[in-house]
Design a protein around this motif. Structure first.
Motif, short mmCIF file in Angstrom:
data_model
loop_
_atom_site.label_atom_id
_atom_site.label_comp_id
_atom_site.label_asym_id
_atom_site.label_seq_id
_atom_site.Cartn_x
_atom_site.Cartn_y
_atom_site.Cartn_z
N SER A 259 -14.47 -1.64 -6.97
CA SER A 259 -13.54 -0.51 -6.96
C SER A 259 -13.06 -0.12 -8.35
O SER A 259 -12.80 -0.95 -9.20
CB SER A 259 -12.31 -0.88 -6.11
OG SER A 259 -11.40 0.18 -6.10
N GLU A 260 -12.98 1.20 -8.55
CA GLU A 260 -12.35 1.69 -9.77
C GLU A 260 -10.86 1.44 -9.65
O GLU A 260 -10.30 1.37 -8.57
CB GLU A 260 -12.59 3.20 -9.91
CG GLU A 260 -14.01 3.55 -10.23
CD GLU A 260 -14.16 5.04 -10.50
OE1 GLU A 260 -13.28 5.62 -11.16
OE2 GLU A 260 -15.14 5.60 -10.04
N ARG A 261 -10.21 1.33 -10.81
CA ARG A 261 -8.77 1.12 -10.82
C ARG A 261 -8.07 2.41 -11.25
O ARG A 261 -8.62 3.22 -11.98
CB ARG A 261 -8.40 -0.02 -11.77
CG ARG A 261 -8.96 -1.38 -11.38
CD ARG A 261 -8.58 -1.73 -9.95
NE ARG A 261 -8.86 -3.08 -9.56
CZ ARG A 261 -9.96 -3.47 -8.91
NH1 ARG A 261 -10.91 -2.63 -8.65
NH2 ARG A 261 -10.10 -4.73 -8.54
N VAL B 139 5.23 2.01 -12.86
CA VAL B 139 3.79 2.14 -12.96
C VAL B 139 3.13 0.88 -12.41
O VAL B 139 3.56 -0.24 -12.72
CB VAL B 139 3.33 2.37 -14.41
CG1 VAL B 139 1.81 2.47 -14.51
CG2 VAL B 139 3.98 3.63 -14.99
N TYR B 140 2.11 1.07 -11.59
CA TYR B 140 1.34 -0.02 -10.99
C TYR B 140 -0.14 0.20 -11.26
O TYR B 140 -0.58 1.34 -11.37
CB TYR B 140 1.52 -0.06 -9.47
CG TYR B 140 2.92 -0.33 -9.02
CD1 TYR B 140 3.34 -1.62 -8.72
CD2 TYR B 140 3.84 0.71 -8.88
CE1 TYR B 140 4.64 -1.87 -8.30
CE2 TYR B 140 5.13 0.46 -8.47
CZ TYR B 140 5.52 -0.82 -8.18
OH TYR B 140 6.80 -1.06 -7.77
N ARG B 141 -0.91 -0.90 -11.31
CA ARG B 141 -2.36 -0.79 -11.27
C ARG B 141 -2.73 -0.82 -9.80
O ARG B 141 -2.19 -1.61 -9.03
CB ARG B 141 -3.03 -1.95 -12.00
CG ARG B 141 -4.56 -1.79 -12.06
CD ARG B 141 -5.22 -2.96 -12.70
NE ARG B 141 -5.09 -4.11 -11.79
CZ ARG B 141 -5.16 -5.37 -12.19
NH1 ARG B 141 -5.36 -5.67 -13.44
NH2 ARG B 141 -5.03 -6.36 -11.32
N ALA B 142 -3.67 0.05 -9.39
CA ALA B 142 -4.01 0.15 -7.97
C ALA B 142 -5.50 0.43 -7.80
O ALA B 142 -6.20 0.74 -8.75
CB ALA B 142 -3.20 1.27 -7.33
N ARG B 143 -5.93 0.29 -6.55
CA ARG B 143 -7.30 0.66 -6.18
C ARG B 143 -7.25 1.33 -4.82
O ARG B 143 -6.27 1.18 -4.08
CB ARG B 143 -8.21 -0.56 -6.15
CG ARG B 143 -7.87 -1.54 -5.07
CD ARG B 143 -8.85 -2.73 -5.05
NE ARG B 143 -8.41 -3.76 -4.15
CZ ARG B 143 -8.63 -3.78 -2.83
NH1 ARG B 143 -9.31 -2.81 -2.27
NH2 ARG B 143 -8.18 -4.76 -2.09
N THR C 289 0.85 -1.19 0.00
CA THR C 289 0.00 0.00 0.00
C THR C 289 0.88 1.24 0.00
O THR C 289 2.05 1.19 0.40
CB THR C 289 -0.93 0.04 1.23
OG1 THR C 289 -0.13 0.11 2.40
CG2 THR C 289 -1.84 -1.16 1.27
N LEU C 290 0.30 2.34 -0.45
CA LEU C 290 0.96 3.63 -0.34
C LEU C 290 -0.10 4.68 -0.15
O LEU C 290 -1.28 4.47 -0.45
CB LEU C 290 1.84 3.94 -1.55
CG LEU C 290 1.21 4.05 -2.93
CD1 LEU C 290 0.72 5.46 -3.16
CD2 LEU C 290 2.23 3.68 -3.97
N THR C 291 0.30 5.81 0.39
CA THR C 291 -0.64 6.89 0.68
C THR C 291 -0.23 8.14 -0.08
O THR C 291 0.93 8.54 -0.07
CB THR C 291 -0.66 7.18 2.20
OG1 THR C 291 -1.00 5.97 2.88
CG2 THR C 291 -1.67 8.24 2.54
N ILE D 285 -3.97 0.45 -2.73
CA ILE D 285 -3.38 -0.89 -2.73
C ILE D 285 -2.82 -1.14 -4.12
O ILE D 285 -3.55 -1.04 -5.12
CB ILE D 285 -4.41 -1.97 -2.37
CG1 ILE D 285 -4.88 -1.76 -0.93
CG2 ILE D 285 -3.82 -3.37 -2.55
CD1 ILE D 285 -6.01 -2.67 -0.50
N LEU D 286 -1.53 -1.43 -4.20
CA LEU D 286 -0.90 -1.74 -5.47
C LEU D 286 -1.25 -3.17 -5.84
O LEU D 286 -0.84 -4.11 -5.16
CB LEU D 286 0.61 -1.56 -5.39
CG LEU D 286 1.08 -0.18 -4.92
CD1 LEU D 286 2.61 -0.13 -4.91
CD2 LEU D 286 0.51 0.93 -5.77
N GLU D 287 -2.01 -3.35 -6.91
CA GLU D 287 -2.47 -4.68 -7.29
C GLU D 287 -1.52 -5.38 -8.24
O GLU D 287 -1.38 -6.59 -8.19
CB GLU D 287 -3.83 -4.59 -7.98
CG GLU D 287 -4.94 -4.16 -7.07
CD GLU D 287 -6.27 -4.17 -7.77
OE1 GLU D 287 -7.26 -4.49 -7.09
OE2 GLU D 287 -6.34 -3.88 -8.98
#
Length: 153
Positions: free
Chosen positions: A49-51, A36-40, A14-16, A23-25
């Motif tokens: 949840s949107e990505r 680059v990460y996909r996250a929600r 996770t990152l804020t 949450i980095l998926e």
């Protein structure tokens, strides 16, 4: 574990950014400009949840990119910026644009190649017109897309 069919390493990192936890998926790519990460959003259900795309960059380049993305936030056809700001204690800057579903032009070409067909002329012209119209809108704001390629379309 799997999220939307994609394998995700445990535990999810996770990152804020500006108080919003993500949450980095899935790791997507890395290059000179960052990772680059996909996250929600962490407070959203996985299914609903949107990505988002999370781009981690060095502080200076990240601030520069965020200032550009902020200028194009109302340009039709351009990616929408959800959030940006410092994250992690290592001095990274995050930009959080919307996650664009689908793929880039290379993926589209590969799809047709695998089917042993060419991209239909109508599809190619419609896509080229949309890209050209978006570029005109950006140029009207004195913004030039310096890395325009089949990967960024």
């Amino acid at each position: 574990r799997r999220v939307h069919g994609a394998k995700v390493d445990e535990p999810a990192e996770t990152l804020t950014v500006n108080g919003q936890q993500y949450i980095l998926e899935k790791f997507i790519s890395a290059g000179e400009e960052g990772r680059v990460y996909r996250a929600r959003k962490a407070d959203a259900a996985i299914e609903a949840s949107e990505r988002y795309a999370i781009k981690l960059q060095g502080m200076e380049h990240g601030k520069y990119e965020a200032s550009i993305v902020e200028k194009i936030k109302n340009v039709e056809g351009a990616v929408k910026l959800i959030d940006f700001g410092p994250c992690f204690s290592e001095g990274f800057h995050c930009t959080v644009p919307e996650w664009l579903r689908g793929g880039d032009l290379i993926a589209l070409e590969r799809l047709y190649w695998d089917a042993r067909a060419n991209v239909p002329i109508k599809v190619a012209v419609r896509m080229a017109r949309k890209v050209a119209q978006t570029l005109v809108r950006l140029h009207d704001r004195h913004i030039v897309h310096a890395a325009l390629s089949e990967r960024s379309v």
